[in-house]
Design a protein around this motif. Structure first.
Motif, PDB file in Angstrom:
ATOM      1  N   ALA A  53      30.711   9.326  -3.443  1.00 35.08           N
ATOM      2  CA  ALA A  53      30.724   9.494  -1.988  1.00 35.08           C
ATOM      3  C   ALA A  53      30.676  10.977  -1.615  1.00 35.08           C
ATOM      4  N   ARG A  54      31.406  11.797  -2.378  1.00 34.98           N
ATOM      5  CA  ARG A  54      31.424  13.234  -2.083  1.00 34.98           C
ATOM      6  C   ARG A  54      30.056  13.876  -2.321  1.00 34.98           C
ATOM      7  N   LEU A  55      29.351  13.399  -3.334  1.00 30.24           N
ATOM      8  CA  LEU A  55      28.026  13.942  -3.641  1.00 30.24           C
ATOM      9  C   LEU A  55      26.914  13.314  -2.806  1.00 30.24           C
ATOM     10  N   GLY A  56      27.256  12.306  -2.035  1.00 31.41           N
ATOM     11  CA  GLY A  56      26.251  11.642  -1.210  1.00 31.41           C
ATOM     12  C   GLY A  56      25.349  10.707  -1.974  1.00 31.41           C
ATOM     13  N   LEU A  57      25.754  10.288  -3.156  1.00 33.19           N
ATOM     14  CA  LEU A  57      24.930   9.410  -3.988  1.00 33.19           C
ATOM     15  C   LEU A  57      24.944   7.966  -3.507  1.00 33.19           C
ATOM     16  N   ASP A  58      25.854   7.624  -2.592  1.00 30.92           N
ATOM     17  CA  ASP A  58      25.903   6.265  -2.057  1.00 30.92           C
ATOM     18  C   ASP A  58      24.931   6.068  -0.895  1.00 30.92           C
ATOM     19  N   ASP A  59      24.403   7.151  -0.361  1.00 31.05           N
ATOM     20  CA  ASP A  59      23.463   7.036   0.748  1.00 31.05           C
ATOM     21  C   ASP A  59      22.132   6.477   0.261  1.00 31.05           C
ATOM     22  N   PRO A  60      21.365   5.841   1.137  1.00 27.29           N
ATOM     23  CA  PRO A  60      20.013   5.398   0.758  1.00 27.29           C
ATOM     24  C   PRO A  60      19.148   6.586   0.327  1.00 27.29           C
ATOM     25  N   LEU A  61      18.178   6.336  -0.530  1.00 26.91           N
ATOM     26  CA  LEU A  61      17.341   7.419  -1.055  1.00 26.91           C
ATOM     27  C   LEU A  61      16.611   8.205   0.042  1.00 26.91           C
ATOM     28  N   PRO A  62      16.056   7.550   1.078  1.00 19.59           N
ATOM     29  CA  PRO A  62      15.418   8.342   2.144  1.00 19.59           C
ATOM     30  C   PRO A  62      16.398   9.290   2.831  1.00 19.59           C
ATOM     31  N   VAL A  63      17.634   8.837   3.032  1.00 19.87           N
ATOM     32  CA  VAL A  63      18.640   9.708   3.651  1.00 19.87           C
ATOM     33  C   VAL A  63      18.970  10.872   2.724  1.00 19.87           C
ATOM     34  N   GLN A  64      19.104  10.599   1.431  1.00 12.01           N
ATOM     35  CA  GLN A  64      19.378  11.667   0.467  1.00 12.01           C
ATOM     36  C   GLN A  64      18.237  12.686   0.447  1.00 12.01           C
ATOM     37  N   TYR A  65      16.996  12.202   0.520  1.00 14.02           N
ATOM     38  CA  TYR A  65      15.859  13.120   0.498  1.00 14.02           C
ATOM     39  C   TYR A  65      15.815  13.997   1.742  1.00 14.02           C
ATOM     40  N   LEU A  66      16.079  13.397   2.910  1.00 13.31           N
ATOM     41  CA  LEU A  66      16.079  14.183   4.145  1.00 13.31           C
ATOM     42  C   LEU A  66      17.174  15.252   4.109  1.00 13.31           C
ATOM     43  N   LYS A  67      18.332  14.907   3.576  1.00 16.00           N
ATOM     44  CA  LYS A  67      19.399  15.898   3.430  1.00 16.00           C
ATOM     45  C   LYS A  67      18.967  17.006   2.462  1.00 16.00           C
ATOM     46  N   PHE A  68      18.306  16.610   1.402  1.00 20.02           N
ATOM     47  CA  PHE A  68      17.818  17.566   0.413  1.00 20.02           C
ATOM     48  C   PHE A  68      16.835  18.546   1.031  1.00 20.02           C
ATOM     49  N   VAL A  69      15.875  18.043   1.806  1.00 14.74           N
ATOM     50  CA  VAL A  69      14.882  18.908   2.445  1.00 14.74           C
ATOM     51  C   VAL A  69      15.545  19.783   3.503  1.00 14.74           C
ATOM     52  N   GLY A  70      16.455  19.195   4.275  1.00 13.79           N
ATOM     53  CA  GLY A  70      17.146  19.988   5.288  1.00 13.79           C
ATOM     54  C   GLY A  70      17.926  21.143   4.687  1.00 13.79           C
ATOM     55  N   ASN A  71      18.590  20.893   3.572  1.00 17.25           N
ATOM     56  CA  ASN A  71      19.314  21.979   2.902  1.00 17.25           C
ATOM     57  C   ASN A  71      18.357  23.053   2.386  1.00 17.25           C
ATOM     58  N   LEU A  72      17.193  22.620   1.870  1.00 11.88           N
ATOM     59  CA  LEU A  72      16.210  23.588   1.381  1.00 11.88           C
ATOM     60  C   LEU A  72      15.725  24.500   2.502  1.00 11.88           C
ATOM     61  N   LEU A  73      15.473  23.908   3.663  1.00 12.62           N
ATOM     62  CA  LEU A  73      14.982  24.707   4.789  1.00 12.62           C
ATOM     63  C   LEU A  73      16.013  25.743   5.240  1.00 12.62           C
ATOM     64  N   HIS A  74      17.277  25.493   4.970  1.00 16.49           N
ATOM     65  CA  HIS A  74      18.335  26.439   5.323  1.00 16.49           C
ATOM     66  C   HIS A  74      18.719  27.344   4.141  1.00 16.49           C
ATOM     67  N   GLY A  75      17.923  27.270   3.063  1.00 17.76           N
ATOM     68  CA  GLY A  75      18.194  28.119   1.911  1.00 17.76           C
ATOM     69  C   GLY A  75      19.351  27.660   1.059  1.00 17.76           C
ATOM     70  N   ASP A  76      19.742  26.401   1.233  1.00 18.33           N
ATOM     71  CA  ASP A  76      20.864  25.851   0.464  1.00 18.33           C
ATOM     72  C   ASP A  76      20.312  24.936  -0.618  1.00 18.33           C
ATOM     73  N   LEU A  77      20.463  25.325  -1.884  1.00 15.73           N
ATOM     74  CA  LEU A  77      19.985  24.524  -3.005  1.00 15.73           C
ATOM     75  C   LEU A  77      21.046  23.578  -3.531  1.00 15.73           C
ATOM     76  N   GLY A  78      22.174  23.527  -2.867  1.00 15.33           N
ATOM     77  CA  GLY A  78      23.218  22.612  -3.281  1.00 15.33           C
ATOM     78  C   GLY A  78      24.249  23.263  -4.180  1.00 15.33           C
ATOM     79  N   THR A  79      25.141  22.441  -4.698  1.00 15.50           N
ATOM     80  CA  THR A  79      26.223  22.892  -5.570  1.00 15.50           C
ATOM     81  C   THR A  79      26.115  22.174  -6.900  1.00 15.50           C
TER      82      THR A  79
END
Length: 318
Positions: A53-79
């Protein structure tokens, strides 16, 4: 030129979007669960669920991808799942090591390969060509890991010419940093030097038989000027292409060399992240390599017009 660059940038953007989709889907298709790897095999299911849940792995794949792209656009590659550090910090710490290693490997390969290829073409059918062909065959045949082990045994342990392992940042001590990189760069660049040698030789042989080279010789131009100003310069188109493509491959494929010589580079980071199913690091690594390939290919296209003015970056010749 401006129109060509705009078209290439749009193509690069489409490539990046498609690459991000492939990377995102491919990483999640890997066997194993990063939450389980982080919590441990004997962890309580509730703890594993909390990590997911903390890593967001329970979200649907499209939601995870949109979060991934949104973070990239803000220069955030994750933790990083494995270390808890920001992925951008891990890349900043390891990518320069691999970049310097790859650049030195390319430099060694270009100097050795062009020199040996030119000698083999000029003295065709004589001993310089035989020696160059034999060296190229050995360079293409010998695995890099075996060559690295031999280099450590004989040059480091036996003769004490170079350190067996370790790394010194060039920003801290340039001379000592180069000293530590010479041997691994030579091992990494051996196969590339063999490819450059063979391509240079073939291209030079073809160029030396052209009409304009024969005309230059008939006009009484010095042999050195004919070789460097005509034959070698026109042969560099193929060499630039090979080096441009191989540079991206060196950046992504230096895992073995970095492991052998104990270099804390990009390859080691990639291997560790794959073993631990560290999704954010794997995604960032592949995207960085994709960007590297795109930039290198664009630079190679622009260099074409500098080597041969008849070639225009828009694909036309004058």
């Amino acid at each position: 030129m401006a129109r060509y660059l705009l078209v290439r940038l749009l193509q690069s953007l489409v490539t990046l979007v498609l690459a991000s989709m492939v990377v995102f889907a491919g990483v999640r298709a890997l066997p194993g669960d990063p939450a389980r790897a982080l919590a441990g095999e004997d962890a309580d299911p509730a703890a594993v669920a909390a990590i997911r849940a903390r890593l967001g792995l329970d979200d649907p794949l499209p939601v995870q991808y949109l979060k991934f792209v949104g973070n990239l656009l803000h220069g955030d590659l994750g933790t990083s799942v494995r270390t808890g550090q920001p992925v951008i910090d891990l890349i900043k710490a390891t990518l320069p090591v691999t970049l310097w290693l790859s650049l030195f490997a390319v430099l060694i390969a270009v100097v050795v390969g062009i020199g040996a290829g030119t000698a083999a073409a000029v003295w065709r059918g004589r001993w310089p060509e035989w020696v160059a062909n034999l060296a190229a065959l050995v360079g293409l045949s010998v695995p890099s890991f075996w060559l690295g082990i031999l280099a450590i045994l004989y040059l480091a342990v036996g003769l004490h010419w170079f350190p067996a392992s370790g790394y010194v940042p060039l920003t801290d001590d340039p001379l000592r940093g180069i000293y530590y990189l010479v041997m691994p760069a030579a091992v990494l660049g051996t196969a590339l030097a063999a490819v450059v040698m063979r391509q240079t030789r073939a291209s030079m042989i073809a160029t030396l038989t052209t009409d304009y080279v024969r005309t230059a010789r008939a006009k009484g131009l010095p042999r050195s000027k004919v070789l460097t100003g005509f034959a070698l310069r026109n042969s560099m188109i193929v060499v630039v292409t090979i080096v441009g493509l191989q540079l991206g491959g060196l950046i992504s494929g230096a895992v073995v060399t970095e492991r052998i010589f104990g270099l804390p580079g990009f390859g080691k980071l990639t291997l560790d992240s794959v073993f631990t199913r560290d999704y954010p690091v794997i995604e960032a690594v592949v995207l960085v390599v994709t960007v590297a390939y795109i930039v290198i290919n664009l630079v190679v296209d622009l260099v074409y017009s500098l080597i041969n003015p008849r070639i225009r970056v828009g694909g036309r010749t004058s």
